[in-house]
Motif scaffolding. Structure first.
Motif, PDB file in Angstrom:
ATOM      1  N   ALA A 104      -4.394  -3.309 -10.310  1.00 45.62           N
ATOM      2  CA  ALA A 104      -4.693  -2.531 -11.043  1.00 45.62           C
ATOM      3  C   ALA A 104      -5.733  -1.500 -10.584  1.00 45.62           C
ATOM      4  O   ALA A 104      -5.440  -0.539  -9.667  1.00 45.62           O
ATOM      5  CB  ALA A 104      -5.652  -2.408 -12.689  1.00 45.62           C
ATOM      6  N   LYS A 105      -6.771  -2.511  -9.396  1.00 44.11           N
ATOM      7  CA  LYS A 105      -8.045  -2.094  -8.540  1.00 44.11           C
ATOM      8  C   LYS A 105      -7.526  -1.349  -7.466  1.00 44.11           C
ATOM      9  O   LYS A 105      -8.121  -0.113  -7.193  1.00 44.11           O
ATOM     10  CB  LYS A 105      -8.739  -2.297  -8.687  1.00 44.11           C
ATOM     11  CG  LYS A 105      -9.892  -2.760  -9.780  1.00 44.11           C
ATOM     12  CD  LYS A 105     -11.076  -3.972  -9.517  1.00 44.11           C
ATOM     13  CE  LYS A 105     -11.828  -3.677 -10.412  1.00 44.11           C
ATOM     14  NZ  LYS A 105     -13.300  -4.331 -10.513  1.00 44.11           N
ATOM     15  N   GLU A 106      -6.168  -1.509  -6.858  1.00 45.63           N
ATOM     16  CA  GLU A 106      -5.860  -1.270  -5.856  1.00 45.63           C
ATOM     17  C   GLU A 106      -4.530  -0.219  -5.764  1.00 45.63           C
ATOM     18  O   GLU A 106      -5.013   0.909  -4.848  1.00 45.63           O
ATOM     19  CB  GLU A 106      -5.206  -2.779  -5.406  1.00 45.63           C
ATOM     20  CG  GLU A 106      -5.523  -3.540  -4.758  1.00 45.63           C
ATOM     21  CD  GLU A 106      -5.286  -5.089  -3.750  1.00 45.63           C
ATOM     22  OE1 GLU A 106      -5.083  -6.244  -3.689  1.00 45.63           O
ATOM     23  OE2 GLU A 106      -3.380  -4.835  -4.519  1.00 45.63           O
ATOM     24  N   MET A 140     -12.974   7.201 -11.621  1.00 46.87           N
ATOM     25  CA  MET A 140     -12.579   5.390 -11.854  1.00 46.87           C
ATOM     26  C   MET A 140     -12.651   5.494 -10.524  1.00 46.87           C
ATOM     27  O   MET A 140     -13.423   4.122 -10.218  1.00 46.87           O
ATOM     28  CB  MET A 140     -11.130   4.920 -12.502  1.00 46.87           C
ATOM     29  CG  MET A 140     -11.260   5.129 -12.968  1.00 46.87           C
ATOM     30  SD  MET A 140      -9.321   4.313 -14.218  1.00 46.87           S
ATOM     31  CE  MET A 140      -8.617   6.230 -13.927  1.00 46.87           C
ATOM     32  N   GLN A 141     -12.439   5.848  -9.178  1.00 45.92           N
ATOM     33  CA  GLN A 141     -12.732   5.574  -8.044  1.00 45.92           C
ATOM     34  C   GLN A 141     -14.157   5.639  -7.134  1.00 45.92           C
ATOM     35  O   GLN A 141     -15.045   5.012  -7.024  1.00 45.92           O
ATOM     36  CB  GLN A 141     -12.468   6.675  -6.850  1.00 45.92           C
ATOM     37  CG  GLN A 141     -10.418   6.569  -7.034  1.00 45.92           C
ATOM     38  CD  GLN A 141      -9.633   7.573  -6.824  1.00 45.92           C
ATOM     39  OE1 GLN A 141     -10.409   8.371  -6.313  1.00 45.92           O
ATOM     40  NE2 GLN A 141      -8.658   7.444  -6.133  1.00 45.92           N
ATOM     41  N   ARG A 142     -14.920   6.860  -7.761  1.00 42.62           N
ATOM     42  CA  ARG A 142     -16.117   6.812  -7.780  1.00 42.62           C
ATOM     43  C   ARG A 142     -16.921   5.150  -8.612  1.00 42.62           C
ATOM     44  O   ARG A 142     -17.967   4.827  -8.364  1.00 42.62           O
ATOM     45  CB  ARG A 142     -16.921   7.613  -8.434  1.00 42.62           C
ATOM     46  CG  ARG A 142     -16.523   9.253  -8.186  1.00 42.62           C
ATOM     47  CD  ARG A 142     -17.488  10.325  -8.273  1.00 42.62           C
ATOM     48  NE  ARG A 142     -17.643  10.266  -9.781  1.00 42.62           N
ATOM     49  CZ  ARG A 142     -17.058  11.490  -9.657  1.00 42.62           C
ATOM     50  NH1 ARG A 142     -15.969  11.962  -8.848  1.00 42.62           N
ATOM     51  NH2 ARG A 142     -17.166  12.240 -11.744  1.00 42.62           N
ATOM     52  N   ASN A 167       4.188   7.321  -8.521  1.00 48.49           N
ATOM     53  CA  ASN A 167       3.247   8.108  -9.816  1.00 48.49           C
ATOM     54  C   ASN A 167       2.653   7.643 -11.094  1.00 48.49           C
ATOM     55  O   ASN A 167       1.284   8.054 -11.245  1.00 48.49           O
ATOM     56  CB  ASN A 167       4.272   9.261  -9.726  1.00 48.49           C
ATOM     57  CG  ASN A 167       5.225  10.158  -9.159  1.00 48.49           C
ATOM     58  OD1 ASN A 167       5.897   9.879  -8.803  1.00 48.49           O
ATOM     59  ND2 ASN A 167       4.474  10.940  -8.678  1.00 48.49           N
ATOM     60  N   ILE A 168       3.449   6.123 -11.268  1.00 54.14           N
ATOM     61  CA  ILE A 168       2.487   5.805 -12.520  1.00 54.14           C
ATOM     62  C   ILE A 168       2.471   3.975 -11.839  1.00 54.14           C
ATOM     63  O   ILE A 168       3.244   3.659 -11.415  1.00 54.14           O
ATOM     64  CB  ILE A 168       3.515   6.428 -13.388  1.00 54.14           C
ATOM     65  CG1 ILE A 168       3.515   7.285 -14.549  1.00 54.14           C
ATOM     66  CG2 ILE A 168       3.422   4.647 -14.974  1.00 54.14           C
ATOM     67  CD1 ILE A 168       4.319   7.529 -14.948  1.00 54.14           C
ATOM     68  N   GLY A 169       1.615   3.900 -12.255  1.00 55.40           N
ATOM     69  CA  GLY A 169       1.186   1.874 -11.822  1.00 55.40           C
ATOM     70  C   GLY A 169       1.496   1.286 -13.390  1.00 55.40           C
ATOM     71  O   GLY A 169       0.399   1.887 -14.285  1.00 55.40           O
ATOM     72  N   LEU A 170       2.021   0.509 -13.333  1.00 57.82           N
ATOM     73  CA  LEU A 170       2.006  -0.308 -14.905  1.00 57.82           C
ATOM     74  C   LEU A 170       1.566  -1.938 -14.474  1.00 57.82           C
ATOM     75  O   LEU A 170       2.148  -2.560 -13.719  1.00 57.82           O
ATOM     76  CB  LEU A 170       3.326  -0.155 -14.813  1.00 57.82           C
ATOM     77  CG  LEU A 170       4.651   0.606 -15.262  1.00 57.82           C
ATOM     78  CD1 LEU A 170       5.903   0.574 -15.746  1.00 57.82           C
ATOM     79  CD2 LEU A 170       3.699   1.742 -16.541  1.00 57.82           C
ATOM     80  N   VAL A 171       0.514  -1.548 -15.283  1.00 57.83           N
ATOM     81  CA  VAL A 171      -0.080  -3.252 -14.737  1.00 57.83           C
ATOM     82  C   VAL A 171      -0.954  -3.734 -16.877  1.00 57.83           C
ATOM     83  O   VAL A 171      -1.344  -3.473 -17.033  1.00 57.83           O
ATOM     84  CB  VAL A 171      -1.402  -3.185 -14.234  1.00 57.83           C
ATOM     85  CG1 VAL A 171      -2.326  -4.472 -14.152  1.00 57.83           C
ATOM     86  CG2 VAL A 171      -1.483  -3.000 -12.483  1.00 57.83           C
ATOM     87  N   LEU A 198       1.358  -1.271  -0.048  1.00 57.37           N
ATOM     88  CA  LEU A 198      -0.412  -0.070  -0.038  1.00 57.37           C
ATOM     89  C   LEU A 198       0.863   1.286  -0.650  1.00 57.37           C
ATOM     90  O   LEU A 198       0.169   1.777  -0.966  1.00 57.37           O
ATOM     91  CB  LEU A 198      -0.613   0.209   1.215  1.00 57.37           C
ATOM     92  CG  LEU A 198      -1.752   1.245   1.982  1.00 57.37           C
ATOM     93  CD1 LEU A 198      -3.035   1.267   0.281  1.00 57.37           C
ATOM     94  CD2 LEU A 198      -2.335   1.316   2.997  1.00 57.37           C
ATOM     95  N   SER A 199       1.987   1.205   0.758  1.00 62.48           N
ATOM     96  CA  SER A 199       2.973   2.388   0.535  1.00 62.48           C
ATOM     97  C   SER A 199       3.805   2.834  -0.570  1.00 62.48           C
ATOM     98  O   SER A 199       3.696   3.877  -0.908  1.00 62.48           O
ATOM     99  CB  SER A 199       3.803   2.320   1.193  1.00 62.48           C
ATOM    100  OG  SER A 199       3.596   1.741   3.344  1.00 62.48           O
TER     101      SER A 199
END
Length: 210
Positions: free
Chosen positions: A111-113, A173-175, A96-100, A89-90
């Protein structure tokens, strides 16, 4: 940038590393400024093909770090181990960028987490069109994991994306994630299952009447 996957050919880890290498070679201005945290969770370590995959990853990481790194900066920080959720989580929060970018995947909860962790709304998710989550997280940067040029270009676009644009996409996306929780998913699944069962009965009845 953050990449988290178990060791598997379907996850596209080698392609992701090659795209990162290509991005650095084409954009030398990012040398010393961008780092990739690569976390690979051990899997099927006794299977020869997986041993070979790990060796390829190790070698490619070494080559990229050797090509671009120096005493003050390494482009890739590589962890081959499992991580507890608090640590993960940290990493989600600071990345800044998530690569999935898997070649083929189910829903892909990473991706959702990652998206759910972005409390301030900042961050960019680069997501493979082959991941099930792509249908729900359509405001992410959707890419073809087989296209190195597109993936490298998406990395640059993500690095340069204005904060306001990031927040706007992520809040949407969060909503959606908040609304479509496990209760809604279960209810939707059971409804579709019941509909399929009714369709099956109707089809069977049709053939029996002939």
């Amino acid at each position: 940038m953050l990449s988290v996957d178990r060791l598997d050919y379907s996850k596209g880890i080698l392609q992701r590393l090659r795209a990162f290498d290509l991005m650095l070679s084409q954009n030398p201005g990012y040398l010393g400024k961008v780092a990739l945290i690569l976390t690979v969770v051990p899997s099927r370590e006794l299977v020869d093909d997986y041993k070979e995959l790990k060796e390829e990853i190790d070698e490619l990481v070494g080559n990229i770090n050797g090509k671009y790194g120096n005493l003050d900066w390494l482009p890739i920080h590589y962890f081959y181990r499992s991580m507890d959720f608090e640590t993960l989580l940290s990493l989600y929060k600071i990345a800044n960028i998530g690569l999935v970018t898997p070649f083929r995947d189910g829903m892909n909860l990473i991706a959702k987490e990652y998206m759910a962790s972005k409390v301030d709304g900042q961050g960019v998710l680069i997501l493979s069109e082959m991941a099930g989550a792509a249908a729900e997280l359509s405001e992410a940067m959707i890419i073809n994991p087989n296209d190195l040029d597109q993936m490298a270009g998406a990395m640059v676009d993500a690095l340069e994306m204005p904060e306001q644009q990031q927040v706007s996409a992520n809040r949407t996306m969060q909503r959606r994630l908040k609304r479509y929780d496990i209760q809604n998913w279960t209810s939707d699944f059971l409804k579709r299952l019941n509909t399929a069962k009714q369709d099956q009965r109707a089809l069977l009845s049709k053939y029996l009447d002939q």
